[in-house]
Design a protein around this motif. Structure first.
Motif, PDB file in Angstrom:
ATOM      1  N   LEU A 124       0.831  -1.203   0.000  1.00 46.08           N
ATOM      2  CA  LEU A 124       0.000   0.000   0.000  1.00 46.08           C
ATOM      3  C   LEU A 124       0.865   1.253   0.000  1.00 46.08           C
ATOM      4  O   LEU A 124       0.639   2.178  -0.799  1.00 46.08           O
ATOM      5  CB  LEU A 124      -0.913  -0.005   1.225  1.00 46.08           C
ATOM      6  CG  LEU A 124      -1.736   1.268   1.486  1.00 46.08           C
ATOM      7  CD1 LEU A 124      -2.629   1.601   0.301  1.00 46.08           C
ATOM      8  CD2 LEU A 124      -2.553   1.112   2.766  1.00 46.08           C
ATOM      9  N   SER A 125       1.869   1.316   0.854  1.00 43.94           N
ATOM     10  CA  SER A 125       2.708   2.510   0.963  1.00 43.94           C
ATOM     11  C   SER A 125       3.445   2.802  -0.332  1.00 43.94           C
ATOM     12  O   SER A 125       3.530   3.953  -0.767  1.00 43.94           O
ATOM     13  CB  SER A 125       3.714   2.346   2.107  1.00 43.94           C
ATOM     14  OG  SER A 125       3.051   2.277   3.346  1.00 43.94           O
ATOM     15  N   SER A 126       3.985   1.771  -0.947  1.00 44.12           N
ATOM     16  CA  SER A 126       4.709   1.976  -2.202  1.00 44.12           C
ATOM     17  C   SER A 126       3.786   2.511  -3.294  1.00 44.12           C
ATOM     18  O   SER A 126       4.154   3.425  -4.046  1.00 44.12           O
ATOM     19  CB  SER A 126       5.352   0.656  -2.646  1.00 44.12           C
ATOM     20  OG  SER A 126       6.111   0.842  -3.816  1.00 44.12           O
ATOM     21  N   MET A 127       2.577   1.963  -3.370  1.00 46.02           N
ATOM     22  CA  MET A 127       1.637   2.431  -4.385  1.00 46.02           C
ATOM     23  C   MET A 127       1.179   3.857  -4.098  1.00 46.02           C
ATOM     24  O   MET A 127       1.047   4.679  -5.012  1.00 46.02           O
ATOM     25  CB  MET A 127       0.446   1.470  -4.469  1.00 46.02           C
ATOM     26  CG  MET A 127       0.827   0.082  -4.935  1.00 46.02           C
ATOM     27  SD  MET A 127      -0.573  -1.046  -5.144  1.00 46.02           S
ATOM     28  CE  MET A 127      -1.186  -0.508  -6.754  1.00 46.02           C
ATOM     29  N   LEU A 128       0.948   4.167  -2.825  1.00 49.13           N
ATOM     30  CA  LEU A 128       0.545   5.522  -2.457  1.00 49.13           C
ATOM     31  C   LEU A 128       1.616   6.537  -2.840  1.00 49.13           C
ATOM     32  O   LEU A 128       1.324   7.598  -3.392  1.00 49.13           O
ATOM     33  CB  LEU A 128       0.279   5.605  -0.949  1.00 49.13           C
ATOM     34  CG  LEU A 128      -0.964   4.912  -0.411  1.00 49.13           C
ATOM     35  CD1 LEU A 128      -0.964   4.943   1.116  1.00 49.13           C
ATOM     36  CD2 LEU A 128      -2.237   5.579  -0.939  1.00 49.13           C
ATOM     37  N   SER A 260      -7.722   2.516  -2.434  1.00 42.76           N
ATOM     38  CA  SER A 260      -8.012   1.384  -1.551  1.00 42.76           C
ATOM     39  C   SER A 260      -7.255   0.163  -2.049  1.00 42.76           C
ATOM     40  O   SER A 260      -7.434  -0.250  -3.205  1.00 42.76           O
ATOM     41  CB  SER A 260      -9.509   1.090  -1.523  1.00 42.76           C
ATOM     42  OG  SER A 260      -9.767  -0.191  -0.981  1.00 42.76           O
ATOM     43  N   LEU A 261      -6.427  -0.403  -1.191  1.00 41.81           N
ATOM     44  CA  LEU A 261      -5.722  -1.626  -1.567  1.00 41.81           C
ATOM     45  C   LEU A 261      -6.705  -2.780  -1.703  1.00 41.81           C
ATOM     46  O   LEU A 261      -6.562  -3.630  -2.585  1.00 41.81           O
ATOM     47  CB  LEU A 261      -4.654  -1.968  -0.521  1.00 41.81           C
ATOM     48  CG  LEU A 261      -3.728  -3.134  -0.874  1.00 41.81           C
ATOM     49  CD1 LEU A 261      -2.911  -2.832  -2.115  1.00 41.81           C
ATOM     50  CD2 LEU A 261      -2.810  -3.471   0.295  1.00 41.81           C
ATOM     51  N   GLY A 262      -7.743  -2.811  -0.852  1.00 45.07           N
ATOM     52  CA  GLY A 262      -8.742  -3.871  -0.940  1.00 45.07           C
ATOM     53  C   GLY A 262      -9.478  -3.860  -2.270  1.00 45.07           C
ATOM     54  O   GLY A 262      -9.686  -4.913  -2.890  1.00 45.07           O
ATOM     55  N   THR A 263      -9.857  -2.687  -2.729  1.00 46.06           N
ATOM     56  CA  THR A 263     -10.528  -2.566  -4.029  1.00 46.06           C
ATOM     57  C   THR A 263      -9.604  -3.014  -5.153  1.00 46.06           C
ATOM     58  O   THR A 263     -10.030  -3.696  -6.098  1.00 46.06           O
ATOM     59  CB  THR A 263     -10.960  -1.109  -4.261  1.00 46.06           C
ATOM     60  OG1 THR A 263     -11.869  -0.722  -3.224  1.00 46.06           O
ATOM     61  CG2 THR A 263     -11.637  -0.944  -5.610  1.00 46.06           C
ATOM     62  N   THR A 264      -8.336  -2.640  -5.049  1.00 44.45           N
ATOM     63  CA  THR A 264      -7.369  -3.003  -6.089  1.00 44.45           C
ATOM     64  C   THR A 264      -7.083  -4.505  -6.075  1.00 44.45           C
ATOM     65  O   THR A 264      -6.940  -5.121  -7.140  1.00 44.45           O
ATOM     66  CB  THR A 264      -6.070  -2.197  -5.905  1.00 44.45           C
ATOM     67  OG1 THR A 264      -6.392  -0.804  -5.849  1.00 44.45           O
ATOM     68  CG2 THR A 264      -5.107  -2.437  -7.057  1.00 44.45           C
ATOM     69  N   ARG A 265      -7.010  -5.113  -4.883  1.00 42.82           N
ATOM     70  CA  ARG A 265      -6.853  -6.573  -4.818  1.00 42.82           C
ATOM     71  C   ARG A 265      -8.005  -7.272  -5.535  1.00 42.82           C
ATOM     72  O   ARG A 265      -7.804  -8.285  -6.217  1.00 42.82           O
ATOM     73  CB  ARG A 265      -6.811  -7.050  -3.361  1.00 42.82           C
ATOM     74  CG  ARG A 265      -5.548  -6.755  -2.615  1.00 42.82           C
ATOM     75  CD  ARG A 265      -5.423  -7.647  -1.378  1.00 42.82           C
ATOM     76  NE  ARG A 265      -6.626  -7.630  -0.556  1.00 42.82           N
ATOM     77  CZ  ARG A 265      -6.822  -6.815   0.466  1.00 42.82           C
ATOM     78  NH1 ARG A 265      -5.897  -5.914   0.781  1.00 42.82           N
ATOM     79  NH2 ARG A 265      -7.938  -6.876   1.179  1.00 42.82           N
ATOM     80  N   GLU A 270      -3.442  -7.738 -10.656  1.00 38.64           N
ATOM     81  CA  GLU A 270      -2.188  -7.792 -11.413  1.00 38.64           C
ATOM     82  C   GLU A 270      -1.294  -6.584 -11.129  1.00 38.64           C
ATOM     83  O   GLU A 270      -0.081  -6.641 -11.357  1.00 38.64           O
ATOM     84  CB  GLU A 270      -2.489  -7.888 -12.920  1.00 38.64           C
ATOM     85  CG  GLU A 270      -3.129  -6.659 -13.543  1.00 38.64           C
ATOM     86  CD  GLU A 270      -4.627  -6.534 -13.319  1.00 38.64           C
ATOM     87  OE1 GLU A 270      -5.215  -5.535 -13.797  1.00 38.64           O
ATOM     88  OE2 GLU A 270      -5.226  -7.440 -12.676  1.00 38.64           O
ATOM     89  N   ARG A 271      -1.852  -5.501 -10.626  1.00 35.85           N
ATOM     90  CA  ARG A 271      -1.058  -4.311 -10.319  1.00 35.85           C
ATOM     91  C   ARG A 271      -0.156  -4.539  -9.102  1.00 35.85           C
ATOM     92  O   ARG A 271       0.826  -3.808  -8.919  1.00 35.85           O
ATOM     93  CB  ARG A 271      -1.972  -3.113 -10.038  1.00 35.85           C
ATOM     94  CG  ARG A 271      -2.691  -2.578 -11.251  1.00 35.85           C
ATOM     95  CD  ARG A 271      -3.602  -1.410 -10.903  1.00 35.85           C
ATOM     96  NE  ARG A 271      -2.884  -0.274 -10.322  1.00 35.85           N
ATOM     97  CZ  ARG A 271      -3.470   0.846  -9.929  1.00 35.85           C
ATOM     98  NH1 ARG A 271      -4.783   0.980 -10.045  1.00 35.85           N
ATOM     99  NH2 ARG A 271      -2.765   1.840  -9.420  1.00 35.85           N
ATOM    100  N   LEU A 272      -0.491  -5.519  -8.276  1.00 32.56           N
ATOM    101  CA  LEU A 272       0.225  -5.690  -7.013  1.00 32.56           C
ATOM    102  C   LEU A 272       1.535  -6.474  -7.146  1.00 32.56           C
ATOM    103  O   LEU A 272       2.477  -6.237  -6.392  1.00 32.56           O
ATOM    104  CB  LEU A 272      -0.669  -6.392  -5.990  1.00 32.56           C
ATOM    105  CG  LEU A 272      -1.598  -5.503  -5.166  1.00 32.56           C
ATOM    106  CD1 LEU A 272      -2.511  -4.663  -6.035  1.00 32.56           C
ATOM    107  CD2 LEU A 272      -2.414  -6.340  -4.185  1.00 32.56           C
TER     108      LEU A 272
END
Length: 324
Positions: A124-128, A260-265, A270-272
């Motif tokens: 989450l932190s890296s993506m933010l 939201s990491l949950g929404t992205t999961r 694939e973004r993670l």
């Protein structure tokens, strides 16, 4: 297997330690024997029912570290591999199922404790920082709740990236030394941060502000966000929604971004994977580290939640899931 289940919403006493069946694997899922799982603030919100209606019973928990126990034919994983994962069946348990796209290998050099502490907060932190906030080295940034799990990670990653000025906020200045040890240049309380940010930026304001608190912190953040700046909203640990008006953004050319990491999961898993690979490498090479505030046995999950809600800790809280 042993697990924590919830049959209702409520205080920490609704977390029940009991025996349940191991999860049955769905298509492209693998079974993992968990060594540790981390406690995240999202677990508190879900326990209380802040997400609305619940389907009971359920196993809480977002992420875990452990060993692959069972795979499907053609899986890219092998039994015995060390991994971190975002399980579909919850992580407060001895075993859990996870879709292969949300499982990531970890090297032998990375302890299960550090591995369990990292998935949610580090990815989450890296993506933010890089994808949502799109920070630059010359920026002045503000990180709210800088002593928490995500805050601790954001400060370290920002320091590693070479951000010009990192300002962290905390509920009490008792946490100032801790946050500065992670790399923050300035630490202030929620009561005074807006004035402090303006003072330290020649009244120009911060370039990017990362806010997981919301409530009145949103308004105070806008008071010290510079022209063309970005406010990144990714939570509301205050329990209250932040508010703003269109006039807060259009005339000042400022941005408000949500993530939201949950929404992205759920929608773009694939973004993670590439982000997970980068942060795993950072942890394995000791470039970043998450302090462990305390470890609890799985049976004491209620005590772990109580500690998290007290906010009287720094770093991450872990649950030990297996006892071999």
């Amino acid at each position: 297997m042993k697990a924590i289940i919830q049959n209702e919403f409520g205080n920490e006493n609704v977390l029940i330690y009991t025996d349940i069946e191991r999860p049955k694997l769905e298509s492209e899922e693998i079974l993992i024997k968990f060594a540790y799982t981390s406690v995240n603030y999202a677990d508190i919100k879900k326990r209380k029912g802040n997400k609305g209606k619940g389907k009971f019973p359920f196993v809480p928990g977002l992420d875990a570290a452990g060993i692959v126990e069972e795979v499907f034919p053609g899986s890219k994983f092998s039994i015995g591999e060390r991994v971190i994962a975002f399980p579909t069946s919850g992580s407060y348990a001895e075993y859990g199922a996870a879709h292969e796209s949300l499982v990531y290998r970890i090297p032998d050099s990375l302890s299960f404790e550090q591995a369990a502490a990292m998935p949610t907060v580090s990815i989450l932190s890296s993506m933010l920082l890089h994808e949502i906030g799109q920070v630059k080295e010359a920026d002045t940034i503000v990180i709210h709740s800088a002593a928490g799990g995500v805050g601790s990670m954001l400060v370290q990653l920002a320091k590693l990236f070479g951000i010009h000025q990192i300002i962290g906020t905390v509920g009490s200045l008792e946490k100032e030394d801790y946050v500065k040890s992670l790399g923050a240049d300035i630490v202030c309380t929620y009561n005074q941060f807006s004035e402090e940010v303006l003072a330290k930026t020649n009244q120009q304001g911060a370039t990017v502000i990362f806010d997981s608190v919301a409530g009145n912190i949103t308004r105070k953040s806008l008071d010290c966000l510079r022209l063309y700046g970005t406010l990144v909203q990714f939570g509301n640990s205050s329990g209250e929604a932040g508010s703003f008006t269109t006039s807060d953004v259009h005339s000042s050319c400022r941005n408000i971004k949500g993530f939201s990491l949950g929404t992205t999961r759920k929608h773009q898993p694939e973004r993670l994977a590439p982000v997970a690979a980068r942060v795993i490498d950072l942890f394995a090479s000791n470039k970043v580290k998450l302090p462990i505030a305390k470890q609890f046995d799985l049976s004491n999950a209620s005590h772990a939640h109580k500690l998290m809600e007290s906010r009287n800790y720094t770093g991450k809280i872990l649950l030990k899931c297996s006892y071999e």
